[in-house]
Design an enzyme around this catalytic site. Structure first.
Site, mmCIF file in Angstrom:
data_model
loop_
_atom_site.group_PDB
_atom_site.id
_atom_site.type_symbol
_atom_site.label_atom_id
_atom_site.label_comp_id
_atom_site.label_asym_id
_atom_site.label_seq_id
_atom_site.Cartn_x
_atom_site.Cartn_y
_atom_site.Cartn_z
ATOM 1 N N LYS A 174 -34.110 20.866 16.753
ATOM 2 C CA LYS A 174 -34.807 21.842 17.585
ATOM 3 C C LYS A 174 -34.468 21.508 19.034
ATOM 4 O O LYS A 174 -34.441 20.334 19.401
ATOM 5 C CB LYS A 174 -36.317 21.735 17.379
ATOM 6 C CG LYS A 174 -37.136 22.731 18.202
ATOM 7 C CD LYS A 174 -38.636 22.441 18.059
ATOM 8 C CE LYS A 174 -39.491 23.491 18.708
ATOM 9 N NZ LYS A 174 -40.903 23.020 18.839
ATOM 10 N N HIS A 200 -49.726 14.981 19.369
ATOM 11 C CA HIS A 200 -49.031 15.052 20.667
ATOM 12 C C HIS A 200 -48.947 16.482 21.175
ATOM 13 O O HIS A 200 -49.194 17.434 20.440
ATOM 14 C CB HIS A 200 -47.636 14.412 20.546
ATOM 15 C CG HIS A 200 -46.748 15.044 19.516
ATOM 16 N ND1 HIS A 200 -46.926 14.868 18.155
ATOM 17 C CD2 HIS A 200 -45.697 15.868 19.622
ATOM 18 C CE1 HIS A 200 -46.009 15.532 17.494
ATOM 19 N NE2 HIS A 200 -45.250 16.179 18.360
ATOM 20 N N HIS A 244 -50.416 19.030 18.358
ATOM 21 C CA HIS A 244 -50.060 19.148 16.934
ATOM 22 C C HIS A 244 -49.560 17.802 16.424
ATOM 23 O O HIS A 244 -49.206 16.921 17.206
ATOM 24 C CB HIS A 244 -48.956 20.192 16.734
ATOM 25 C CG HIS A 244 -47.637 19.768 17.344
ATOM 26 N ND1 HIS A 244 -47.406 19.798 18.704
ATOM 27 C CD2 HIS A 244 -46.504 19.271 16.796
ATOM 28 C CE1 HIS A 244 -46.190 19.354 18.960
ATOM 29 N NE2 HIS A 244 -45.619 19.010 17.814
HETATM 30 C C1 OGA Z 1 -42.125 19.477 19.113
HETATM 31 C C2 OGA Z 1 -42.565 18.514 20.135
HETATM 32 C C3 OGA Z 1 -42.121 17.257 22.115
HETATM 33 C C4 OGA Z 1 -41.287 17.260 23.330
HETATM 34 O O1 OGA Z 1 -41.241 20.300 19.414
HETATM 35 O O2 OGA Z 1 -42.660 19.392 17.988
HETATM 36 O O3 OGA Z 1 -43.565 17.885 19.930
HETATM 37 O O4 OGA Z 1 -41.220 16.210 23.971
HETATM 38 N N1 OGA Z 1 -41.829 18.332 21.244
HETATM 39 O O5 OGA Z 1 -40.712 18.297 23.685
HETATM 40 NI NI NI Z 2 -43.945 17.742 17.830
#
Ligand code: OGA
Ligand code: NI
Length: 334
Positions: free
Chosen positions: A201, A276, A220
Protein backbone atom coordinates in the site's frame (compact mmCIF):
# COMPACT_ATOMS: atom_id res chain seq x y z
CA UNK A 1 -16.91 7.35 -11.83
CA UNK A 2 -15.50 10.72 -10.84
CA UNK A 3 -13.98 10.66 -7.36
CA UNK A 4 -12.59 13.60 -5.41
CA UNK A 5 -9.02 12.78 -4.58
CA UNK A 6 -7.64 14.25 -1.36
CA UNK A 7 -4.67 15.46 -3.42
CA UNK A 8 -7.02 17.70 -5.45
CA UNK A 9 -8.92 18.88 -2.36
CA UNK A 10 -5.58 19.70 -0.75
CA UNK A 11 -4.49 21.98 -3.57
CA UNK A 12 -7.80 23.87 -3.36
CA UNK A 13 -7.72 24.07 0.44
CA UNK A 14 -4.23 25.54 0.35
CA UNK A 15 -5.57 28.74 -1.16
CA UNK A 16 -8.37 29.15 1.36
CA UNK A 17 -6.53 27.90 4.44
CA UNK A 18 -9.35 25.75 5.65
CA UNK A 19 -10.59 22.21 5.02
CA UNK A 20 -13.99 20.74 4.15
CA UNK A 21 -16.12 19.82 7.14
CA UNK A 22 -16.00 16.10 6.39
CA UNK A 23 -12.28 16.10 7.25
CA UNK A 24 -12.73 17.86 10.59
CA UNK A 25 -12.59 15.30 13.36
CA UNK A 26 -14.75 15.27 16.45
CA UNK A 27 -13.04 16.60 19.56
CA UNK A 28 -12.26 13.16 20.92
CA UNK A 29 -10.21 12.45 17.79
CA UNK A 30 -8.61 15.78 16.88
CA UNK A 31 -4.85 15.30 17.02
CA UNK A 32 -4.20 18.68 18.63
CA UNK A 33 -6.36 17.73 21.61
CA UNK A 34 -5.74 14.00 21.89
CA UNK A 35 -1.95 13.78 21.39
CA UNK A 36 0.31 13.78 24.41
CA UNK A 37 2.74 16.48 23.36
CA UNK A 38 6.34 16.91 24.35
CA UNK A 39 6.93 13.16 24.50
CA UNK A 40 8.05 11.09 21.57
CA UNK A 41 7.46 7.42 21.97
CA UNK A 42 10.62 5.45 21.50
CA UNK A 43 9.32 2.08 20.42
CA UNK A 44 11.85 -0.75 20.69
CA UNK A 45 14.58 -0.71 18.05
CA UNK A 46 15.95 -4.15 17.26
CA UNK A 47 19.16 -4.95 15.38
CA UNK A 48 18.19 -7.80 13.10
CA UNK A 49 21.82 -8.59 12.24
CA UNK A 50 22.59 -9.70 15.81
CA UNK A 51 24.04 -13.21 15.67
CA UNK A 52 22.58 -14.02 19.07
CA UNK A 53 19.26 -15.52 17.98
CA UNK A 54 18.07 -16.17 21.50
CA UNK A 55 18.41 -12.50 22.26
CA UNK A 56 16.56 -11.57 19.06
CA UNK A 57 13.70 -13.89 19.96
CA UNK A 58 13.47 -12.34 23.39
CA UNK A 59 13.51 -8.78 22.08
CA UNK A 60 11.00 -9.39 19.29
CA UNK A 61 8.63 -11.44 21.42
CA UNK A 62 8.92 -8.91 24.24
CA UNK A 63 8.14 -5.96 21.94
CA UNK A 64 5.26 -7.84 20.32
CA UNK A 65 3.69 -8.69 23.68
CA UNK A 66 4.11 -5.29 25.24
CA UNK A 67 3.86 -2.89 22.32
CA UNK A 68 2.69 -4.65 19.17
CA UNK A 69 5.15 -2.44 17.30
CA UNK A 70 8.90 -2.20 16.92
CA UNK A 71 11.50 -1.01 14.47
CA UNK A 72 14.23 -3.12 12.93
CA UNK A 73 17.62 -1.88 11.78
CA UNK A 74 20.36 -3.76 9.91
CA UNK A 75 17.50 -5.70 8.36
CA UNK A 76 19.38 -6.62 5.20
CA UNK A 77 17.38 -4.49 2.77
CA UNK A 78 19.89 -2.18 1.09
CA UNK A 79 19.20 1.55 1.58
CA UNK A 80 19.30 1.79 -2.18
CA UNK A 81 16.34 -0.59 -2.59
CA UNK A 82 14.33 1.48 -0.10
CA UNK A 83 15.17 4.81 -1.69
CA UNK A 84 14.24 3.43 -5.11
CA UNK A 85 10.90 2.24 -3.77
CA UNK A 86 10.27 5.69 -2.31
CA UNK A 87 11.36 7.49 -5.44
CA UNK A 88 9.14 5.59 -7.88
CA UNK A 89 6.11 5.78 -5.59
CA UNK A 90 6.55 9.53 -5.21
CA UNK A 91 6.91 9.91 -8.97
CA UNK A 92 3.66 8.06 -9.52
CA UNK A 93 1.70 10.24 -7.10
CA UNK A 94 3.14 13.36 -8.70
CA UNK A 95 1.85 12.40 -12.15
CA UNK A 96 -1.15 14.30 -13.52
CA UNK A 97 -4.49 13.07 -12.22
CA UNK A 98 -5.45 11.43 -15.56
CA UNK A 99 -2.38 9.20 -15.47
CA UNK A 100 -3.15 7.98 -11.97
CA UNK A 101 -6.81 7.37 -12.73
CA UNK A 102 -5.77 4.79 -15.36
CA UNK A 103 -5.25 2.34 -12.52
CA UNK A 104 -8.07 3.58 -10.29
CA UNK A 105 -10.01 1.06 -8.23
CA UNK A 106 -13.30 -0.06 -9.70
CA UNK A 107 -16.10 -1.97 -7.97
CA UNK A 108 -14.68 -5.13 -9.59
CA UNK A 109 -11.02 -4.57 -8.76
CA UNK A 110 -11.49 -5.28 -5.07
CA UNK A 111 -8.85 -3.67 -2.93
CA UNK A 112 -6.22 -3.22 -5.64
CA UNK A 113 -5.72 0.06 -7.50
CA UNK A 114 -5.42 3.80 -6.94
CA UNK A 115 -8.06 5.14 -4.60
CA UNK A 116 -9.45 7.23 -1.82
CA UNK A 117 -11.48 5.70 1.00
CA UNK A 118 -14.96 6.09 -0.41
CA UNK A 119 -16.63 4.54 2.52
CA UNK A 120 -17.10 7.24 5.10
CA UNK A 121 -16.50 6.32 8.69
CA UNK A 122 -19.37 5.87 11.15
CA UNK A 123 -19.55 9.59 11.91
CA UNK A 124 -19.27 10.52 8.22
CA UNK A 125 -15.65 11.68 8.45
CA UNK A 126 -12.88 11.11 5.93
CA UNK A 127 -9.14 10.65 6.17
CA UNK A 128 -6.73 13.13 4.57
CA UNK A 129 -5.08 10.51 2.37
CA UNK A 130 -5.12 8.85 -1.06
CA UNK A 131 -3.63 5.42 -1.64
CA UNK A 132 -2.55 2.73 -4.04
CA UNK A 133 -2.81 -1.00 -3.33
CA UNK A 134 -1.30 -3.87 -5.30
CA UNK A 135 0.05 -7.30 -4.45
CA UNK A 136 3.80 -7.79 -4.80
CA UNK A 137 4.19 -11.49 -3.83
CA UNK A 138 3.73 -14.40 -4.55
CA UNK A 139 3.93 -14.20 -8.36
CA UNK A 140 0.63 -16.09 -8.75
CA UNK A 141 -1.16 -13.36 -6.76
CA UNK A 142 0.28 -10.43 -8.71
CA UNK A 143 -1.94 -8.47 -11.05
CA UNK A 144 0.29 -6.05 -12.97
CA UNK A 145 -2.81 -4.22 -14.15
CA UNK A 146 -2.74 -2.29 -10.88
CA UNK A 147 0.96 -1.49 -10.93
CA UNK A 148 1.86 1.93 -12.34
CA UNK A 149 3.44 1.76 -15.81
CA UNK A 150 4.90 5.16 -15.16
CA UNK A 151 7.60 5.73 -14.05
CA UNK A 152 8.97 2.82 -16.10
CA UNK A 153 11.27 1.73 -13.27
CA UNK A 154 8.28 1.30 -10.91
CA UNK A 155 8.05 -2.44 -11.54
CA UNK A 156 11.71 -3.22 -11.06
CA UNK A 157 11.92 -1.18 -7.85
CA UNK A 158 8.91 -2.96 -6.36
CA UNK A 159 10.08 -6.40 -7.45
CA UNK A 160 13.47 -5.84 -5.89
CA UNK A 161 11.96 -4.60 -2.67
CA UNK A 162 9.59 -7.59 -2.52
CA UNK A 163 12.46 -9.99 -3.05
CA UNK A 164 14.47 -8.51 -0.19
CA UNK A 165 11.47 -8.22 2.06
CA UNK A 166 10.86 -11.95 2.01
CA UNK A 167 13.94 -12.66 4.09
CA UNK A 168 12.91 -10.10 6.68
CA UNK A 169 9.40 -11.50 6.80
CA UNK A 170 10.63 -15.09 7.20
CA UNK A 171 12.94 -14.08 10.03
CA UNK A 172 10.22 -12.21 11.88
CA UNK A 173 7.79 -15.13 11.63
CA UNK A 174 10.48 -17.50 12.85
CA UNK A 175 11.40 -15.42 15.91
CA UNK A 176 7.73 -14.80 16.71
CA UNK A 177 7.09 -18.57 16.58
CA UNK A 178 9.99 -19.45 18.84
CA UNK A 179 9.00 -16.59 21.15
CA UNK A 180 5.78 -18.37 22.12
CA UNK A 181 7.34 -21.82 22.33
CA UNK A 182 6.47 -23.02 18.83
CA UNK A 183 8.78 -24.45 16.21
CA UNK A 184 10.29 -21.87 13.88
CA UNK A 185 8.03 -22.58 10.90
CA UNK A 186 4.69 -22.73 12.66
CA UNK A 187 3.58 -19.12 12.75
CA UNK A 188 4.22 -18.57 9.04
CA UNK A 189 2.56 -21.88 8.17
CA UNK A 190 -0.50 -20.85 10.15
CA UNK A 191 -0.59 -17.56 8.20
CA UNK A 192 -0.67 -19.33 4.83
CA UNK A 193 2.94 -20.53 4.44
CA UNK A 194 4.33 -19.87 0.98
CA UNK A 195 0.92 -18.60 -0.14
CA UNK A 196 1.21 -15.69 2.29
CA UNK A 197 0.24 -12.56 0.36
CA UNK A 198 2.36 -9.42 0.33
CA UNK A 199 0.01 -6.50 -0.22
CA UNK A 200 1.77 -3.21 -0.95
CA UNK A 201 0.00 0.00 0.00
CA UNK A 202 1.25 3.49 -0.66
CA UNK A 203 -0.30 6.19 1.49
CA UNK A 204 -0.13 9.72 0.10
CA UNK A 205 -0.95 12.41 2.68
CA UNK A 206 -0.89 15.84 0.98
CA UNK A 207 -0.09 18.96 3.02
CA UNK A 208 -3.11 19.92 5.11
CA UNK A 209 -3.91 23.52 6.17
CA UNK A 210 -5.42 22.25 9.45
CA UNK A 211 -3.32 19.32 10.70
CA UNK A 212 -4.67 20.08 14.17
CA UNK A 213 -8.19 19.05 13.11
CA UNK A 214 -7.71 16.28 10.52
CA UNK A 215 -6.34 12.74 10.60
CA UNK A 216 -4.65 10.78 7.83
CA UNK A 217 -5.61 7.21 8.68
CA UNK A 218 -8.07 6.92 11.55
CA UNK A 219 -7.31 4.74 14.63
CA UNK A 220 -7.15 1.05 13.72
CA UNK A 221 -5.27 -2.18 14.07
CA UNK A 222 -4.09 -3.81 10.83
CA UNK A 223 -5.99 -6.87 9.62
CA UNK A 224 -2.75 -8.46 8.41
CA UNK A 225 -0.56 -10.94 10.25
CA UNK A 226 2.34 -8.52 10.15
CA UNK A 227 2.86 -5.17 8.52
CA UNK A 228 6.29 -3.96 7.43
CA UNK A 229 6.31 -0.22 6.83
CA UNK A 230 8.68 2.31 5.30
CA UNK A 231 7.81 5.99 5.81
CA UNK A 232 9.27 9.04 4.10
CA UNK A 233 11.02 11.63 6.27
CA UNK A 234 7.82 13.34 7.47
CA UNK A 235 6.71 12.13 10.91
CA UNK A 236 3.06 11.25 11.43
CA UNK A 237 2.63 7.74 12.83
CA UNK A 238 1.01 7.69 16.27
CA UNK A 239 0.49 4.82 18.67
CA UNK A 240 -2.06 4.53 21.46
CA UNK A 241 -0.64 3.62 24.86
CA UNK A 242 -1.99 3.98 28.38
CA UNK A 243 -4.88 6.14 27.25
CA UNK A 244 -2.92 8.61 25.10
CA UNK A 245 -1.76 9.03 21.53
CA UNK A 246 1.98 9.44 21.07
CA UNK A 247 4.14 10.35 18.09
CA UNK A 248 6.46 7.52 17.18
CA UNK A 249 10.08 8.50 16.70
CA UNK A 250 11.21 7.22 13.36
CA UNK A 251 14.78 6.14 12.77
CA UNK A 252 16.06 6.67 9.21
CA UNK A 253 16.26 3.44 7.20
CA UNK A 254 14.57 1.38 9.88
CA UNK A 255 11.55 -0.74 9.01
CA UNK A 256 8.53 -0.31 11.25
CA UNK A 257 6.88 -3.61 12.15
CA UNK A 258 3.25 -3.78 13.26
CA UNK A 259 1.74 -6.86 14.81
CA UNK A 260 -1.61 -7.27 13.03
CA UNK A 261 -4.86 -8.91 14.06
CA UNK A 262 -3.99 -12.35 12.62
CA UNK A 263 -0.84 -12.78 14.74
CA UNK A 264 -2.79 -11.70 17.80
CA UNK A 265 -5.34 -14.40 16.98
CA UNK A 266 -2.78 -17.11 16.11
CA UNK A 267 -0.89 -16.45 19.33
CA UNK A 268 -4.20 -16.56 21.24
CA UNK A 269 -3.62 -13.02 22.48
CA UNK A 270 0.01 -13.37 23.59
CA UNK A 271 1.06 -10.90 20.92
CA UNK A 272 -0.94 -7.68 20.64
CA UNK A 273 -2.03 -5.93 17.47
CA UNK A 274 -1.02 -2.28 17.81
CA UNK A 275 -3.64 0.49 17.76
CA UNK A 276 -2.31 3.27 15.55
CA UNK A 277 -3.32 6.27 13.43
CA UNK A 278 -1.61 8.98 11.40
CA UNK A 279 -1.50 12.74 11.54
CA UNK A 280 -0.80 15.06 8.62
CA UNK A 281 1.56 17.97 8.07
CA UNK A 282 0.84 21.61 7.24
CA UNK A 283 3.61 22.09 4.70
CA UNK A 284 4.89 18.70 3.73
CA UNK A 285 3.57 15.68 1.93
CA UNK A 286 3.88 12.58 4.03
CA UNK A 287 4.06 9.19 2.35
CA UNK A 288 4.36 5.65 3.64
CA UNK A 289 4.74 2.18 2.16
CA UNK A 290 3.23 -0.47 4.42
CA UNK A 291 3.34 -4.05 3.12
CA UNK A 292 0.60 -6.15 4.70
CA UNK A 293 1.55 -9.81 5.06
CA UNK A 294 -1.81 -11.52 4.85
CA UNK A 295 -3.17 -15.04 4.77
CA UNK A 296 -4.80 -16.01 1.44
CA UNK A 297 -8.56 -15.25 1.46
CA UNK A 298 -9.66 -18.88 1.92
CA UNK A 299 -7.09 -19.65 4.61
CA UNK A 300 -8.60 -20.28 8.01
CA UNK A 301 -7.02 -18.49 10.96
CA UNK A 302 -7.59 -19.27 14.62
CA UNK A 303 -5.51 -19.71 17.76
CA UNK A 304 -2.74 -22.28 17.16
CA UNK A 305 -3.83 -25.43 19.00
CA UNK A 306 -0.54 -25.80 20.91
CA UNK A 307 -1.21 -22.41 22.49
CA UNK A 308 -4.67 -23.33 23.73
CA UNK A 309 -5.09 -25.29 26.96
CA UNK A 310 -7.01 -25.22 30.23
CA UNK A 311 -5.24 -22.16 31.56
CA UNK A 312 -5.35 -20.46 28.18
CA UNK A 313 -8.74 -21.14 26.64
CA UNK A 314 -9.25 -20.01 23.07
CA UNK A 315 -9.97 -16.29 22.96
CA UNK A 316 -10.81 -15.97 19.27
CA UNK A 317 -13.00 -17.69 16.71
CA UNK A 318 -11.40 -19.51 13.81
CA UNK A 319 -12.48 -18.21 10.45
CA UNK A 320 -11.39 -17.73 6.89
CA UNK A 321 -9.34 -14.59 6.40
CA UNK A 322 -11.83 -13.27 3.84
CA UNK A 323 -14.64 -13.57 6.39
CA UNK A 324 -12.54 -11.75 8.96
CA UNK A 325 -11.96 -8.92 6.49
CA UNK A 326 -15.66 -8.74 5.62
CA UNK A 327 -16.66 -8.40 9.27
CA UNK A 328 -13.98 -5.84 10.00
CA UNK A 329 -14.75 -3.64 7.00
CA UNK A 330 -18.45 -3.77 7.71
CA UNK A 331 -17.94 -3.23 11.42
CA UNK A 332 -19.64 -6.51 12.31
CA UNK A 333 -18.67 -8.58 15.36
CA UNK A 334 -15.99 -11.20 14.63
C1 OGA B 1 -2.04 1.95 7.32
C2 OGA B 1 -1.26 2.71 8.30
C3 OGA B 1 0.57 4.17 8.80
C4 OGA B 1 1.44 5.19 8.19
O1 OGA B 1 -2.04 2.32 6.13
O2 OGA B 1 -2.65 0.94 7.74
O3 OGA B 1 -1.44 2.50 9.46
O4 OGA B 1 2.47 5.49 8.80
N1 OGA B 1 -0.34 3.60 7.87
O5 OGA B 1 1.12 5.72 7.12
NI1 NI C 1 -2.23 0.53 9.75
Amino acid sequence: MEVDRVQAIASLSKQIDTIPLEFIRSENEQPAITTLHGVVLEVPVIDLSDSDEEKLVELIAGASKKWGIFQVVNHGIPDEAISKLIEVGKEFFELPKEEKEIIAKTPESGIEGYGTSLQKEIDGKKGWVDHLFHRIWPPSAINYKYWPKNPPSYRKANEEYAEKLRDVSDKLFKYLSIGVGLEGHEMKAASGGDDLIYMMKINYYPPCPRPDLALGVVAHTDMSSLTILVPNEVQGLQVFRDGYWYDVKYIPNALIIHIGDQIEILSNGKYKAVLHRTTVNKEKTRMSWPVFLEPPPEHEVGPISKLVNEENPSKYKSKKFKDYVYCKLNKLPQ
